[in-house]
Design an enzyme around this catalytic site. Structure first.
Site, PDB file in Angstrom:
ATOM      1  N   SER A   9       0.690  -1.323   0.145  1.00 53.92           N
ATOM      2  CA  SER A   9      -0.061   0.042  -0.088  1.00 53.92           C
ATOM      3  C   SER A   9       0.697   1.171  -0.058  1.00 53.92           C
ATOM      4  CB  SER A   9      -0.802  -0.172   1.129  1.00 53.92           C
ATOM      5  OG  SER A   9      -0.077   0.008   2.376  1.00 53.92           O
ATOM      6  N   CYS A  10       2.183   1.072  -0.153  1.00 52.70           N
ATOM      7  CA  CYS A  10       2.972   2.301   0.072  1.00 52.70           C
ATOM      8  C   CYS A  10       3.202   2.994  -1.291  1.00 52.70           C
ATOM      9  CB  CYS A  10       4.526   1.878   0.481  1.00 52.70           C
ATOM     10  SG  CYS A  10       5.720   2.892   0.487  1.00 52.70           S
ATOM     11  N   SER A  11       2.596   4.210  -1.287  1.00 52.26           N
ATOM     12  CA  SER A  11       2.878   4.959  -2.640  1.00 52.26           C
ATOM     13  C   SER A  11       4.503   5.108  -2.960  1.00 52.26           C
ATOM     14  CB  SER A  11       1.844   6.223  -2.714  1.00 52.26           C
ATOM     15  OG  SER A  11       2.429   7.066  -1.778  1.00 52.26           O
ATOM     16  N   CYS A  13       6.797   3.398  -2.349  1.00 51.19           N
ATOM     17  CA  CYS A  13       7.345   2.329  -2.678  1.00 51.19           C
ATOM     18  C   CYS A  13       7.586   1.965  -4.297  1.00 51.19           C
ATOM     19  CB  CYS A  13       6.911   0.982  -1.881  1.00 51.19           C
ATOM     20  SG  CYS A  13       7.121   1.194  -0.421  1.00 51.19           S
ATOM     21  N   ARG A  14       6.042   2.596  -4.576  1.00 54.11           N
ATOM     22  CA  ARG A  14       5.680   2.308  -6.358  1.00 54.11           C
ATOM     23  C   ARG A  14       6.531   3.215  -6.967  1.00 54.11           C
ATOM     24  NH1 ARG A  14       0.632   1.518  -3.746  1.00 54.11           N
ATOM     25  NH2 ARG A  14      -0.161   3.582  -3.961  1.00 54.11           N
TER      26      ARG A  14
END
Length: 134
Positions: A9-11, A13-14
């Site tokens: 769910s980590c933006s 990270c994306r």
């Protein structure tokens, strides 16, 4: 090889993975929520952090706030056990290579984190593009 510790769910990270993919930088991803970090990985992360737990632990995380946990009162072994049991307390993404650690997403910091040879190549390609515009 660069390892990127992520969560689904980590933006940020994306964004890091997209940056690495676009720049064709090889990396290994490890989802810290589905595959728990082992003791050696945690020791490596702690050893590479310049400011110790301050760099990698989110004191705003739910588990720390709700349980009124003081990380500074923990021994290294207690800290490692705590992180293994509560990986969501880690800031993300965490990028490591053999010599350095980067936490979070900032394009400038990620660029500086890149291997020197790749950074040199990218800087020269960008310079060539600017020269062509003139």
């Amino acid at each position: 090889m660069i390892t990127i510790y992520t969560s689904p769910s980590c933006s940020s990270c994306r964004k890091v993975k997209k940056y690495f993919d676009e720049n064709k930088i090889p990396y290994k991803e490890k989802n810290i929520l589905s595959i728990p970090l082992n003791e050696n990985e945690l020791k490596e992360i702690l050893a590479l952090s310049e400011n110790g737990t301050e760099d990698i632990i989110s004191t705003r995380s739910k588990v720390i706030k709700e349980n009124n946990i003081n990380i500074d009162d923990m021994s290294i072994n207690e800290l490692i056990k705590f992180i293994k049991e509560n990986p969501s307390c880690l800031k993300r993404p965490i990028l490591i290579d053999d010599q350095k650690l980067q936490v979070g997403y900032s394009e400038d910091e990620i660029s500086a984190f890149m291997p020197r040879a790749r950074r040199f190549l990218k800087e020269n390609i960008c310079k060539d593009c600017e020269d062509m515009k003139k």
